[in-house]
Write a protein that holds these residues in place. Structure first.
Motif, PDB file in Angstrom:
ATOM      1  N   GLY A  90     -11.737  11.233  16.661  1.00 30.91           N
ATOM      2  CA  GLY A  90     -12.971  11.290  15.866  1.00 30.91           C
ATOM      3  C   GLY A  90     -13.726   9.986  15.914  1.00 30.91           C
ATOM      4  O   GLY A  90     -13.946   9.421  16.984  1.00 30.91           O
ATOM      5  N   ASP A  91     -14.099   9.495  14.732  1.00 28.53           N
ATOM      6  CA  ASP A  91     -14.917   8.282  14.651  1.00 28.53           C
ATOM      7  C   ASP A  91     -14.014   7.050  14.590  1.00 28.53           C
ATOM      8  O   ASP A  91     -13.712   6.522  13.526  1.00 28.53           O
ATOM      9  N   LEU A  92     -13.592   6.605  15.764  1.00 26.90           N
ATOM     10  CA  LEU A  92     -12.644   5.488  15.818  1.00 26.90           C
ATOM     11  C   LEU A  92     -13.360   4.150  15.651  1.00 26.90           C
ATOM     12  O   LEU A  92     -12.729   3.149  15.329  1.00 26.90           O
ATOM     13  N   MET A  93     -14.681   4.173  15.834  1.00 29.92           N
ATOM     14  CA  MET A  93     -15.419   2.926  15.679  1.00 29.92           C
ATOM     15  C   MET A  93     -15.618   2.588  14.192  1.00 29.92           C
ATOM     16  O   MET A  93     -15.336   1.479  13.755  1.00 29.92           O
ATOM     17  N   ASN A  94     -16.053   3.566  13.417  1.00 29.15           N
ATOM     18  CA  ASN A  94     -16.399   3.301  12.017  1.00 29.15           C
ATOM     19  C   ASN A  94     -15.294   3.654  11.026  1.00 29.15           C
ATOM     20  O   ASN A  94     -15.424   3.361   9.842  1.00 29.15           O
ATOM     21  N   GLY A  95     -14.257   4.319  11.493  1.00 30.97           N
ATOM     22  CA  GLY A  95     -13.216   4.786  10.569  1.00 30.97           C
ATOM     23  C   GLY A  95     -12.243   3.665  10.226  1.00 30.97           C
ATOM     24  O   GLY A  95     -11.437   3.247  11.050  1.00 30.97           O
ATOM     25  N   ARG A  96     -12.313   3.192   9.000  1.00 28.39           N
ATOM     26  CA  ARG A  96     -11.446   2.071   8.595  1.00 28.39           C
ATOM     27  C   ARG A  96      -9.978   2.480   8.548  1.00 28.39           C
ATOM     28  O   ARG A  96      -9.090   1.665   8.751  1.00 28.39           O
ATOM     29  N   THR A  97      -9.727   3.779   8.299  1.00 26.97           N
ATOM     30  CA  THR A  97      -8.324   4.219   8.188  1.00 26.97           C
ATOM     31  C   THR A  97      -7.594   4.034   9.516  1.00 26.97           C
ATOM     32  O   THR A  97      -6.452   3.603   9.539  1.00 26.97           O
ATOM     33  N   VAL A  98      -8.268   4.353  10.604  1.00 26.49           N
ATOM     34  CA  VAL A  98      -7.592   4.251  11.908  1.00 26.49           C
ATOM     35  C   VAL A  98      -7.403   2.794  12.340  1.00 26.49           C
ATOM     36  O   VAL A  98      -6.447   2.468  13.045  1.00 26.49           O
ATOM     37  N   ILE A 117     -16.531  12.169  11.241  1.00 29.29           N
ATOM     38  CA  ILE A 117     -17.566  11.258  11.732  1.00 29.29           C
ATOM     39  C   ILE A 117     -18.210  10.633  10.481  1.00 29.29           C
ATOM     40  O   ILE A 117     -18.651  11.355   9.582  1.00 29.29           O
ATOM     41  N   GLN A 118     -18.227   9.306  10.445  1.00 32.50           N
ATOM     42  CA  GLN A 118     -18.605   8.587   9.218  1.00 32.50           C
ATOM     43  C   GLN A 118     -20.131   8.493   9.087  1.00 32.50           C
ATOM     44  O   GLN A 118     -20.727   7.454   9.390  1.00 32.50           O
ATOM     45  N   ARG A 119     -20.724   9.571   8.616  1.00 31.69           N
ATOM     46  CA  ARG A 119     -22.193   9.659   8.574  1.00 31.69           C
ATOM     47  C   ARG A 119     -22.858   8.427   7.933  1.00 31.69           C
ATOM     48  O   ARG A 119     -23.865   7.929   8.417  1.00 31.69           O
ATOM     49  N   GLU A 120     -22.258   7.940   6.839  1.00 29.34           N
ATOM     50  CA  GLU A 120     -22.880   6.846   6.091  1.00 29.34           C
ATOM     51  C   GLU A 120     -22.905   5.509   6.838  1.00 29.34           C
ATOM     52  O   GLU A 120     -23.558   4.565   6.425  1.00 29.34           O
ATOM     53  N   ARG A 121     -22.160   5.421   7.959  1.00 34.65           N
ATOM     54  CA  ARG A 121     -22.139   4.148   8.702  1.00 34.65           C
ATOM     55  C   ARG A 121     -23.124   4.149   9.881  1.00 34.65           C
ATOM     56  O   ARG A 121     -23.216   3.172  10.615  1.00 34.65           O
ATOM     57  N   PHE A 122     -23.843   5.266  10.100  1.00 28.32           N
ATOM     58  CA  PHE A 122     -24.786   5.322  11.224  1.00 28.32           C
ATOM     59  C   PHE A 122     -26.137   4.735  10.835  1.00 28.32           C
ATOM     60  O   PHE A 122     -26.532   4.805   9.670  1.00 28.32           O
ATOM     61  N   ASN A 123     -26.834   4.192  11.844  1.00 27.60           N
ATOM     62  CA  ASN A 123     -28.150   3.623  11.563  1.00 27.60           C
ATOM     63  C   ASN A 123     -29.200   4.709  11.371  1.00 27.60           C
ATOM     64  O   ASN A 123     -30.187   4.508  10.684  1.00 27.60           O
ATOM     65  N   GLU A 136     -28.571   9.716  15.324  1.00 27.52           N
ATOM     66  CA  GLU A 136     -27.346   9.254  15.993  1.00 27.52           C
ATOM     67  C   GLU A 136     -26.136  10.013  15.450  1.00 27.52           C
ATOM     68  O   GLU A 136     -25.224  10.363  16.191  1.00 27.52           O
ATOM     69  N   TYR A 137     -26.142  10.267  14.157  1.00 31.83           N
ATOM     70  CA  TYR A 137     -25.028  11.005  13.548  1.00 31.83           C
ATOM     71  C   TYR A 137     -24.973  12.431  14.094  1.00 31.83           C
ATOM     72  O   TYR A 137     -23.910  12.928  14.489  1.00 31.83           O
ATOM     73  N   LEU A 138     -26.124  13.078  14.154  1.00 30.88           N
ATOM     74  CA  LEU A 138     -26.160  14.470  14.610  1.00 30.88           C
ATOM     75  C   LEU A 138     -25.674  14.624  16.049  1.00 30.88           C
ATOM     76  O   LEU A 138     -25.077  15.634  16.407  1.00 30.88           O
ATOM     77  N   GLN A 139     -25.898  13.568  16.841  1.00 33.27           N
ATOM     78  CA  GLN A 139     -25.418  13.614  18.242  1.00 33.27           C
ATOM     79  C   GLN A 139     -23.893  13.639  18.315  1.00 33.27           C
ATOM     80  O   GLN A 139     -23.307  14.134  19.262  1.00 33.27           O
ATOM     81  N   GLN A 140     -23.248  13.066  17.322  1.00 31.78           N
ATOM     82  CA  GLN A 140     -21.780  12.936  17.343  1.00 31.78           C
ATOM     83  C   GLN A 140     -21.073  14.056  16.589  1.00 31.78           C
ATOM     84  O   GLN A 140     -19.944  14.419  16.912  1.00 31.78           O
ATOM     85  N   LYS A 141     -21.740  14.551  15.583  1.00 34.60           N
ATOM     86  CA  LYS A 141     -21.180  15.562  14.688  1.00 34.60           C
ATOM     87  C   LYS A 141     -20.676  16.771  15.492  1.00 34.60           C
ATOM     88  O   LYS A 141     -21.298  17.138  16.483  1.00 34.60           O
ATOM     89  N   ASP A 142     -19.586  17.347  15.090  1.00 33.42           N
ATOM     90  CA  ASP A 142     -19.054  18.587  15.699  1.00 33.42           C
ATOM     91  C   ASP A 142     -18.499  18.413  17.111  1.00 33.42           C
ATOM     92  O   ASP A 142     -18.248  19.402  17.797  1.00 33.42           O
TER      93      ASP A 142
END
Ligand code: NCD
Length: 359
Positions: free
Chosen positions: A160-168, A229-235, A239-245
């Motif tokens: 998933g969102d490995l860039m913005n996901g703090r848990t990973v 996908i961490q919607r709140e971290r996108f500019n 950009e979020y919609l491109q990644q979602k799903d």
């Protein structure tokens, strides 16, 4: 700097033996909860949540109440003096004089460290922007011990969102300290694991691969860690919609997985795991959230003991040098001492781990 209290900013500030003893304590609490119901009588825990939360906040609150303690705090800074312009330093100073232990979540990287600098009680990082989430990692490690019986020699897929996901980020840093773990990073090109985490894995001699396809990776895994996908971290929303799903774990994909795979997710789920998967016995994310209460009980007990002291800034204060990361707490709390690790042409911000060239 600040050797008054022990704080949990980053799990890797503590040795593996400390994590293991927390897990053993959590196991004992899990088996004998009533033995612990008065351990924190008379103690107060404050939760300062500048970002939304269900599990982390409520599991901390449940943990403290189950230990006999009490809770104060806010879950919406708009209802506190933060809305009047109070800085982090002052809020921390005041609340840490009311409470015996303070749990903080904030959208900016490095906030827990920044608030620990002025706190008059131990601080626990409950998530600092897209940076770290040590107590989710403790939850994940406790879950792995309970369900897999080990923290080593695991092949772990993170999707998933490995860039913005703090848990990973926190999870990889921690699991890289155990022998024989191997990581498969499943993400799009845009949301790859940050290089500073990959550097840590390399330094620890851990194998990792980066792939796009969840279908291809799933059959090799012992653990699949899904993230939203961490919607709140996108500019931008675009950009979020491109990644979602991009990634949806469904029963068809699960049919290619090992029979003893376990599927974890820090939650909340958006749509990256189809609800049909919930009834698969390998889907452990709800149980994982429940385990979070026990490990947080163990953590509160241990932190209140205050046996060790945390050195917060280990690098060098560089006057006149600033961190370039707009998501670093130093970009908004201007009074913070700017401290960087390293002396060469590249230095690393001690709050957010972002690199900076000095010339
Ligand atoms: C995670 C977080 O807040 O980082 N949730 C949690 O703490 N359980 C994951 C997320 O929000 O996606």
């Amino acid at each position: 700097m600040s050797l008054k209290y022990n704080h949990l900013v980053d799990l890797n500030d503590y040795p593996v033996s400390w994590w293991n003893s927390l897990i053993s304590l959590a196991q004992d609490i899990y088996s004998n909860p009533t033995n612990y119901s008065h351990v924190c009588d008379g103690k107060i825990m404050a939760t300062l949540f500048y970002e939304p939360s269900t599990r982390t906040q409520m599991s901390f609150q449940t943990a403290m109440i189950r230990l006999g303690g009490s809770i104060i705090g806010f879950d919406n800074p708009a209802n506190s003096s933060v809305s009047k312009g109070e800085n982090l330093k002052d809020t921390t100073k005041i609340v840490s004089n009311y409470a015996d232990i303070l749990v903080i979540r904030h959208p900016m990287a490095g906030t827990a460290k920044a608030s620990a600098l002025t706190a008059d009680c131990p601080i626990i990082n409950a998530g600092d922007g897209g940076h770290l989430h040590p107590t989710q990692t403790l939850t994940d490690m406790f879950t792995l011990m309970q369900e897999k019986g080990r923290l080593d020699h695991l092949k772990i897929g993170l999707c998933g969102d490995l860039m913005n996901g703090r848990t990973v980020h926190s999870l990889c840093k921690a699991l890289s300290c155990y022998e024989g773990n191997e990581f498969v990073f499943i993400s799009t090109n845009e949301l790859k694991m940050p290089s500073y985490i990959k550097d840590i894995l390399t330094a620890h001699g851990c194998k990792f691969t980066e792939v796009f396809s969840l279908d291809e990776a799933i059959s090799q895994l012992d653990v699949l860690y899904m993230t939203r996908i961490q919607r709140e971290r996108f500019n931008s929303q675009e950009e979020y919609l491109q990644q979602k799903d991009t990634y949806i774990l469904d029963t068809k994909k699960m049919s290619h997985a090992k029979s003893d795979l376990i599927v974890l997710h820090p939650l909340p789920r958006v749509d990256e795991i189809s609800v049909d998967v919930d009834s698969d016995r390998r889907a452990l994310y709800f149980k994982q959230a429940k385990y979070g209460v026990y490990i947080r009980m163990a953590l509160i007990i241990t932190m209140l003991d205050n046996k060790s002291k945390t050195t917060l800034l280990k690098g060098r204060v560089h006057n006149g040098l600033h961190c370039d990361n707009p998501k670093c707490i130093t970009s908004t709390e201007k009074y913070l001492p700017m401290s960087f690790m390293g002396d060469g042409t590249t230095v690393i911000c001690e709050y957010c781990d972002e690199r900076k060239l000095t010339d």
